[in-house]
Design a protein around this motif. Structure first.
Motif, PDB file in Angstrom:
ATOM      1  N   ARG A  75       0.831  -1.212   0.000  1.00 46.20           N
ATOM      2  CA  ARG A  75       0.000   0.000   0.000  1.00 46.20           C
ATOM      3  C   ARG A  75       0.863   1.259   0.000  1.00 46.20           C
ATOM      4  N   SER A 111     -12.210  -2.501   1.588  1.00 43.92           N
ATOM      5  CA  SER A 111     -11.845  -1.322   0.796  1.00 43.92           C
ATOM      6  C   SER A 111     -11.982  -0.070   1.664  1.00 43.92           C
ATOM      7  N   GLU A 112     -11.427   1.026   1.181  1.00 41.26           N
ATOM      8  CA  GLU A 112     -11.549   2.302   1.900  1.00 41.26           C
ATOM      9  C   GLU A 112     -13.015   2.666   2.094  1.00 41.26           C
ATOM     10  N   ASN A 113     -13.815   2.514   1.058  1.00 46.27           N
ATOM     11  CA  ASN A 113     -15.226   2.863   1.164  1.00 46.27           C
ATOM     12  C   ASN A 113     -15.965   1.963   2.145  1.00 46.27           C
ATOM     13  N   GLU A 114     -15.642   0.678   2.165  1.00 41.45           N
ATOM     14  CA  GLU A 114     -16.265  -0.241   3.122  1.00 41.45           C
ATOM     15  C   GLU A 114     -15.908   0.137   4.560  1.00 41.45           C
TER      16      GLU A 114
END
Length: 162
Positions: free
Chosen positions: A112, A149-152
């Motif tokens: 990352r 994920s970032e959104n999750e």
């Protein structure tokens, strides 16, 4: 009652990105306190026990608890160095605390980190800082896996705090 959201994890795990997204979603007047911003950019001190940044972080977060609906504290926030400060913040009568820990492998944090366009350190430095499973062990602490994920992650936090 103010809501304190603590986002912790190893370098390169994605905590700053998630904290910024969360601040954006929550809107104006949400305080975001970044450990690196205070320690590296404001005070320019090494991340060692009892460094000057610890008290300043606590003071800034306490200001936010008084004046904001939401305060997001993000950083590596190593338990052995920052644990007492975090306990002080969490044990106040006028704050509802939600804690999240990015529980990722070293290889995933390096992967990352390498996605960032501009970095000032590499895997060797990250290996020196890496702490496996540095959870606080507090009630309702949630671990974030590399599958999310970032959104999750942001959605999960929003469900918890709203």
């Amino acid at each position: 009652m103010a809501k304190l959201i603590i986002i912790r994890g190893n370098s390169g795990s994605g905590k700053s990105t998630v904290a910024q997204l969360l601040q954006h979603v929550l809107g104006a007047g949400v305080m975001l306190v970044g450990q690196d911003e205070i320690r590296r950019n404001i005070l320019n001190v090494r991340d060692q026990p009892n460094n000057l940044a610890i008290q300043l972080i606590e003071d800034i977060v306490n200001y936010g608890i008084v004046h904001c609906d939401y305060v997001i504290l993000e950083g590596i926030l190593n338990k052995s160095k920052y644990g007492s400060m975090i306990d002080n913040l969490m044990n106040q009568m006028n704050v509802e605390t939600h804690t999240y820990y990015f529980n990722l492998s070293f290889q995933e944090t390096v992967r990352r980190h390498n996605l960032k366009p501009d970095t000032d350190f590499g895997p060797e430095a990250m290996a020196n800082w890496f702490l496996k499973n540095d959870v606080l062990g507090v009630k309702n602490e949630k671990c974030i896996s590399q599958a999310m994920s970032e959104n999750e992650i942001v959605k999960m936090i929003l469900v918890d705090i709203i």
